[in-house]
Design an enzyme around this catalytic site. Structure first.
Site, PDB file in Angstrom:
ATOM      1  N   ASP A 176       0.861  -1.162   0.000  1.00 12.02           N
ATOM      2  CA  ASP A 176       0.000   0.000   0.000  1.00 12.02           C
ATOM      3  C   ASP A 176       0.907   1.224   0.000  1.00 12.02           C
ATOM      4  O   ASP A 176       2.050   1.153   0.423  1.00 12.02           O
ATOM      5  CB  ASP A 176      -0.861  -0.036   1.263  1.00 12.02           C
ATOM      6  CG  ASP A 176      -1.816   1.129   1.314  1.00 12.02           C
ATOM      7  OD1 ASP A 176      -2.369   1.460   0.258  1.00 12.02           O
ATOM      8  OD2 ASP A 176      -2.002   1.689   2.400  1.00 12.02           O
ATOM      9  N   ASP A 186      -7.365  -2.436   2.979  1.00 10.29           N
ATOM     10  CA  ASP A 186      -6.309  -3.389   2.670  1.00 10.29           C
ATOM     11  C   ASP A 186      -6.575  -4.756   3.279  1.00 10.29           C
ATOM     12  O   ASP A 186      -5.926  -5.730   2.924  1.00 10.29           O
ATOM     13  CB  ASP A 186      -4.968  -2.887   3.222  1.00 10.29           C
ATOM     14  CG  ASP A 186      -4.581  -1.555   2.626  1.00 10.29           C
ATOM     15  OD1 ASP A 186      -4.746  -1.416   1.407  1.00 10.29           O
ATOM     16  OD2 ASP A 186      -4.139  -0.679   3.376  1.00 10.29           O
ATOM     17  N   ASP A 218      -2.362  -0.593   5.799  1.00  7.96           N
ATOM     18  CA  ASP A 218      -2.788  -0.156   7.119  1.00  7.96           C
ATOM     19  C   ASP A 218      -4.287   0.057   7.214  1.00  7.96           C
ATOM     20  O   ASP A 218      -4.851   0.032   8.276  1.00  7.96           O
ATOM     21  CB  ASP A 218      -2.037   1.119   7.521  1.00  7.96           C
ATOM     22  CG  ASP A 218      -2.218   2.233   6.500  1.00  7.96           C
ATOM     23  OD1 ASP A 218      -2.805   1.953   5.440  1.00  7.96           O
ATOM     24  OD2 ASP A 218      -1.779   3.358   6.754  1.00  7.96           O
TER      25      ASP A 218
END
EC number: 7.2.2.13
Lengths: 278, 1077
Positions: free
Chosen positions: B361, B706, B702
């Site tokens: 990410d 995700d 986070d």
């Protein structure tokens, strides 16, 4: 290019399990070619031959260090065991059926063949009551005679049925051979029957004595014709003892030899059962 | 009634999962408020009636997320108790009890051996089971920190009255009010809003708060302004809206359900261990059954055959090995925790080591998750600001007068301010009240020009027009610093093109100059350049209002603008970005040299994503995307051969239209990929796509968005500081310092532990051969038993344990970060080569060492080897008490058993002696011990420990009764020394050949004849993979992405059809890779 690769990959997936056993395209058997397998086999053959050679070498060196007459360590057999003949701890027979006890009688007879007087003409005359020490001198040691006749009623000479027919069976006892063993004191065998009233027993030689002249033993190679001393016990069973299982315990007494070891029930003693059926 | 969805879910699990993977089905944002009201039978003023609310509550169930299903503790315990080798050992124990029962029934004085052994085996299984269970329980406790994410209270309007109710009771159709600081209690369609902003970052990954209004601004419900989502936060303002979804049906709920419903595959190490258990169990069962049948054929009784079976099972199973593996993994987990990688699932320790793809990410992982001023344009020049976390970067020229003006505008036309009481905190770390870009400006000015508050105090604000979406600017009017100057200062900032439109002059080197075409073009270029860097650009301008028109005390009216807002003086541009963390580029580089592909997956804009990707090296310097090539060659995108581009940036909306094959093509043919604007579902599809290609995928992230990908990944890595609870829950590993660089540590540790586990297993398995062969010879050649079951257990659970564990402390032999990740389909933990070396070569030498000791003892006590063959029947006859040895002595049963047990002890001691050498050779796989050194102190301790333990077991008084082990004569310790030495020399020679012939396995044609000779010696070298083998599919991903997208396949863009480029060859090192030389 990419598409052919894709196809190849696809094909591989489809036939992979078959290929893992035999792949006709590459000639691989179980994922290896024949020459690969041969190389591996050859390697292992050479490798194992080498290992076998190495093992043989170390064993040979080890055997070279050994003495032919006496084992290096004798501390694992410090004391003799006591065993009986016939070779059964459960002596059960029908006294009126000769077939029934024939095995015992035959066994005793064959066991005593070695003790025939005729076999012992070459043996030296030893002094009873004294160790027959032969240290030094020749490697081959002389043998003290043990004559079958000394077993008298249980010798099988006068009574070829060893008392089995009359319901008063003979049992032979012998102490295990142990190289260099010299029992202190006067060893004799004493048997008891665990029963309310005592059973009469007759020992041959008298009092069940084992003469000290048979000790020490010098080992199989030096003492080739060694005569192992025997003691015969004739159980004088009466009518009321028949059809009952009698537990007989015999011990070596009168010496320093152990006969009450907790773990080893055959060290200087033996327990066997006798049952005579009428 | 209750939850009407659950039965359906149970019926068709996969179908339902596919439903969940599709995009959010919300349509309410496109409806008018009236339509929404009608749909939910509610009223936009009065809200629901209490009766309706109760009815809906009954229909839909409470507004709460279904907690993820948990496995009951006793099931976990039973799994430990009956998994792995336990079944085999249980079989052994049951056979023991059975044998004892038969003996007890048929014999007067049954020997207690079997009962004893049965109890010991049971104890072994239970103790190792408990051990593993507690290890597992310890690591899963971390999971319990998961907090309840449903807000406690919600303000609803029912029958026209505002009531504070428990958020669980909120139902669809409820009219709800939220204000700044609240957590949104459900998915709501906004009906009215006042300056309302929500923080969607945990859902979409966008770092800045989004404003909410009643208007539909986008077809995508995730991007439209008029929907606010469950469990996101309202940052400021107030809003009122109608609840459209509750509980598991909310967007967040769908993600949570999707996450908890995902079946995670087994970890690679679990697969390896299972594979290994299969091999060992196979061998054990095969040998056991073969010898059982053989024993029956040879005329042994059933009972004896069963006892043989037990012996073979006990000898074959490395009882202590699974515990050893657990300990090794725990040690590594502890070591990683020290380096800020907290491992939740023990087995995940190794997964990072075998990872071949990392999907990261962007926000918060690669970047600092904090808008920062990155560039400024003034004096017709772009200046770079320092964006590093510790202000170690280069500073720009601050002397220019234009900069002073620019900083003044930025400081004054800014509503953000530091929260109180943070004077001691570093400026960059301070909390700010206000929106992200304004705080970025605030910090930037505070850093370079000193206190902003003082500046604001000196220039009192007179009037202000806040930013709104129609004006696209923000304006304020201040008094000047100079008390004699009665003019007012107008400062303005906003979208650069709007600002430019209002300017007639531009400030250059502190002097106002007319804005000519040349300057306009310069401005355009700067704007384009900064925009192209993915940065948000703001324009700044000011004007000193003429005193004659606007005298002191002039009443500025901001609603009906009564002052000049054009013909201003343009001062400059400032651009902001969420900058990458300092350690990330280095970490990405390390991953790349370790053969790991790093893919960026973000919810952010493609341009920003690409800029960050370039910044951190995910798109490396000199690599171009298709679009870049097109721009450079000045040709349309469609004419570019996609194979020329190594890098690519893919937009989420394009991703939606891709078929599975196209997806595979992209993942396969591009080495540097960035996915932007992706939804949680798409992240999941990307992870599955990588897994379909055989990669072992790590996902870092986070946000809640995700979490499905985190769960689906082979290893999910969540952020410890910024991570949401849902993501931490779904992850296998948590980076306590949120630093992507910690992943590199994880990879290194993971690879090391895999290598070391291999060594541990090789060490432990080797002693299996000297344990099994005594039994086989006992049965076939009829010699007295050379090694008993109890002594076998003493080796497996006693002397072998500490040395095997000590191998986990071995240092790496070469730079493990310079080699390719292992290929799960080929590089097995236990392969035929390891078995060949351990069983076929070293094990055999060990067995000979043991047998030699055995023969020595028997021979020295009077039983020469020639006499032993065939002696077993008499030897084990209890009633035979005058067994004659080679010297004519006669032995009672008990006497010769003592010799036999002495032999067991000697055999055991010999195994310890040969295991010394085995331990030393297992330290290294190809280096000589003399190269590697003996620096592993634990290993040296292990050598002494096993020796001391062996001596203790042999000489401690009472052992003859407890374990039937007897004191050995000192010379008997030396019997196995030649064999120990042989093992060492043999293996050093083997490694020498390996080092001299680095080819062998590594040649592309791995079956060529030349490769064979060293091939035999290769036990556990990681072969460098011929590149074509790299993408052999591991296994089909269990959840196939539903091809609802197939309808698009007819419109396959041409460039993708031709995109079947050759498999990537570039990252794999050449056959003779440096670490092997």
């Amino acid at each position: 290019m990419a598409s052919t690769e894709d196809k190849a990959a696809n094909k591989e997936n489809v036939s992979s399990w078959k290929d893992s056993i035999y792949n006709p395209r590459t000639g691989e058997l179980l994922g290896r070619t024949a020459s690969s397998w041969a190389l591996i086999l050859l390697f292992y053959l050479v490798f194992y031959c080498f290992l076998a050679g190495m093992f043989a070498l170390t064993m040979w060196v080890m055997l070279l260090t050994l003495d032919d007459y006496v084992p290096r360590y004798r501390d694992r057999v410090p004391e003799p065991g006591l065993v009986i003949r016939p070779n059964s701890l459960d002596i059960t027979f029908n006294k009126s059926d000769s077939k029934n006890y024939r095995t015992y009688v035959n066994h005793l007879e064959s066991f005593l063949q070695r003790y025939n007087d005729s076999m012992q003409e070459n043996n030296a005359d030893c002094i009873p009551g004294e160790y027959y020490m032969q240290d030094g001198g020749e490697m081959t040691k002389k043998v003290c005679p043990f004559r079958r006749t000394s077993l008298s009623l249980c010798s099988g000479l006068s009574d070829t049925d060893f008392g089995y027919q009359e319901g008063k069976p003979c049992v032979l006892l012998k102490m295990n051979r142990i190289i260099g063993l010299k029992p202190i004191g006067d060893p004799y065998i004493n048997c008891t029957v665990k029963k309310d009233h005592p059973v009469q027993m007759h020992y041959f030689p008298s009092e069940g004595r084992i003469d000290k002249m048979y000790f020490p033993y010098y080992g199989k190679k030096a003492h080739e014709n060694y005569m192992q001393p025997l003691v015969a016990v004739k159980l004088l069973l009466t009518k009321e003892d028949y059809n009952k299982e009698l537990a007989v315990e015999c011990r070596v007494e009168g010496t320093n030899l152990r006969n009450n070891d907790e773990r080893d029930k055959f060290l200087g003693r033996v327990t066997f059962r006798v049952k005579v059926v009428e | 009634m209750g939850n009407d969805r659950s039965p359906k879910k149970k019926k068709g699990g996969t179908k339902d999962m596919d439903d969940l993977k599709k995009e959010v089905p919300i349509t309410e944002h496109k409806m008018s408020v009236e339509e929404v009201c009608r749909k939910f039978q509610t009223d936009v003023v009065q809200g629901l009636t209490n009766a309706k609310a109760a009815e809906f509550l009954l229909r839909d169930g409470p507004n709460a997320l279904t907690p993820p299903p948990t496995t009951p503790e006793w099931v976990k315990f039973c799994r430990q108790l009956f998994g792995g080798f336990s079944i085999l050992l249980w079989t052994g124990a049951i056979l023991c009890f059975l044998a004892y029962a038969i003996q007890a029934a048929t014999e007067d004085e049954p020997a207690g051996d079997n009962l004893y052994l049965g109890i010991v085996l049971t104890a072994v299984v239970v103790i190792t089971g408990c051990f593993s269970y507690f290890q597992e329980a310890k690591s899963s406790k971390i999971m319990e920190s998961f907090k309840n994410m449903v807000p406690q209270q919600a303000l609803v309007i029912r029958e026209g009255e505002k009531v504070q109710i428990n958020a669980e009771e909120v139902v669809a159709g409820d009219l709800i009010e939220v204000k700044g600081g609240d957590r949104i209690p459900a998915d709501i369609r906004v009906t009215s809003a006042h300056g309302c902003k929500v923080d969607n970052s945990s859902l979409t990954g966008e770092s800045e708060p989004q404003s909410r209004s009643p208007d539909c601004t986008h077809d995508n419900p995730l991007e439209t302004r008029n929907i606010a989502f469950f469990s996101t936060n309202c940052v400021e303002g107030t809003a009122r809206g109608i609840v459209i979804c509750t509980g598991d049906r909310t967007v967040m709920g769908r993600i949570a359900t999707l996450t908890s419903g995902l079946e995670t595959g087994k970890t690679p190490i679990a697969v390896e261990i299972e594979h290994f258990i299969h091999i060992i169990t196979g061998v054990a069962v095969f040998l056991g059954v073969t010898f059982f049948i053989l024993a029956i054929i040879l005329g042994y009784t059933w009972l004896e055959a069963v006892i043989f079976l037990i012996g073979i099972i006990v000898a074959n199973v490395p009882e202590g090995l699974l515990a050893t593996v657990t300990v090794c993994l725990t040690l590594t987990a502890k070591r990683m925790a020290k380096k800020n990688c907290l491992v939740k699932n023990l087995e995940a320790v190794e997964t990072l080591g075998s990872t071949s793809t990392i999907c990261s990410d962007k926000t918060g992982t690669l970047t600092q998750n904090r808008m920062t001023v990155a560039h400024m344009w003034f004096d017709n020049q772009i200046h770079e600001a320092d964006t590093t976390e510790d202000q170690s970067g280069a500073a720009f020229d601050k002397s220019s007068v234009t900069w002073l003006s620019l900083s003044r505008v930025a400081a004054l036309c800014n509503r953000a301010q530091f929260k109180a009481g943070q004077d001691s905190v570093a400026i960059l770390k301070r909390d700010v009240a206000g929106d992200a870009s304004e705080s970025a400006l605030l910090k930037c000015i505070e850093l370079s020009c000193g206190s902003v508050r003082m500046m604001r105090d000196k220039n009192k604000k007179v009037a202000e027009i806040p930013f709104n979406s129609t004006n696209k600017y923000q304006l304020s009017i201040h008094e000047t610093e100079d008390p004699n100057d009665n003019r007012y200062l107008l400062v303005m900032k906003g979208a650069p093109e709007r600002i430019l439109d209002r300017c007639s002059t531009i400030m250059l080197q502190g002097k106002e100059q007319p804005m000519d075409e040349e300057m306009k073009e310069a401005f355009q270029n700067a704007y384009m350049e900064l925009g192209g860097l993915g940065e948000r650009v703001l324009g700044f301008c000011h004007l000193l209002l003429p005193e004659d028109q606007y005298p002191k005390g002039f009443a500025f009216d901001t609603d009906d603008v009564n002052f000049q807002t054009d013909n201003l003086c343009f001062v400059g541009l400032m651009s902001m970005i969420d900058p990458p963390r300092a350690a990330v580029p280095d970490a990405v580089g390390k991953c790349r040299s370790a053969g790991i592909k790093v893919i960026m997956v973000t919810g952010d804009h493609p341009i920003t994503a690409k800029a960050i990707a370039k910044g951190v090296g995910i798109i490396s310097e000199g690599n171009e995307t298709v679009e870049d090539i097109a721009a450079r060659l000045n040709i349309p995108v469609s004419q570019v051969n996609p194979r020329d581009a190594k890098a690519c940036v893919i937009h989420g909306s394009d991703l939606k239209d891709l078929s599975q094959d196209q997806m595979d093509d992209i993942l396969r043919n591009h080495t540097e990929i960035v996915f932007a604007r992706t939804s949680p579902q798409q992240k999941l599809i990307i992870v599955e796509g990588c897994q379909r290609l055989g990669a072992i995928v790590a996902v870092t992230g986070d946000g809640v968005n995700d979490s499905p990908a985190l769960k689906k990944a082979d290893i999910g890595v969540a952020m410890g500081i910024s991570g949401s609870d849902v993501s931490k829950q779904a992850a296998d590993m948590i980076l306590l310092d949120d630093n992507f660089a910690s992943i590199v540590t994880g990879v290194e540790e993971g690879r090391l532990i895999f290598d070391n586990l291999k060594k541990s297993i090789a060490y432990t398995l080797t002693s299996n051969i000297p344990e099994i062969t005594p039994f086989l010879f006992f049965i076939i050649v009829n010699i007295p038993l050379p090694l008993g079951t109890i002594t076998i257990l003493c080796i497996d659970l006693g002397t072998d344990m500490v040395p095997a564990i000590s191998l986990a402390y071995e240092a790496a032999e070469s730079d493990i970060m310079k080699r390719q990740p292992r290929n799960p389909s080929r590089d097995k933990l236990v392969n035929e080569r390891l078995i060949s070396i351990a069983y076929g070569q070293i094990g055999m030498i060990q067995a000979l060492g043991g047998f030699f000791a055995y023969f020595v003892i028997l021979a020295e006590n009077g039983f020469l080897p020639s006499q032993l063959v065939g002696i077993r029947l008499n030897w084990d006859d209890r009633s035979l008490n005058d067994l004659e040895d080679s010297y004519g002595q006669q032995w009672t049963y008990e006497q010769r058993k003592i010799v036999e047990f002495t032999c067991h002890t000697a055999f055991f001691v010999s195994i310890v002696v040969v295991q010394w050498a085995d331990l030393i050779i297992c330290k290294t796989r190809r280096n000589s011990v003399f190269q590697q050194g003996m620096r592993n102190k634990i290993l040296i301790f292990g050598l002494f420990e096993e020796t001391a333990l062996a001596a203790f077991l042999s000489y401690c008084p009472g052992m003859d009764v407890a374990l039937r082990m007897y004191p050995l004569k000192p010379t008997w310790w030396f019997c196995a020394f030649p064999y120990s030495f042989l093992i060492f020399v043999y293996d050093e020679a083997r490694k020498l050949i390996l080092r001299r012939n680095p080819g062998g396995e590594h040649t592309i044609d791995r079956w060529s004849t030349f490769a064979q000779a060293p091939h035999i010696f290769h036990l556990f070298l990681p072969p460098v993979i011929p590149s074509s083998a790299k993408h052999i599919s591991r296994c089909p991903a269990p959840l196939k992405t539903k091809s609802a997208l197939k309808q698009f396949s007819s419109q396959l863009p041409q460039r993708l059809k031709t995109a079947k480029a050759p498999l990537q060859l570039s990252t794999s090192t050449c056959p003779l890779s440096p670490h092997l030389l």
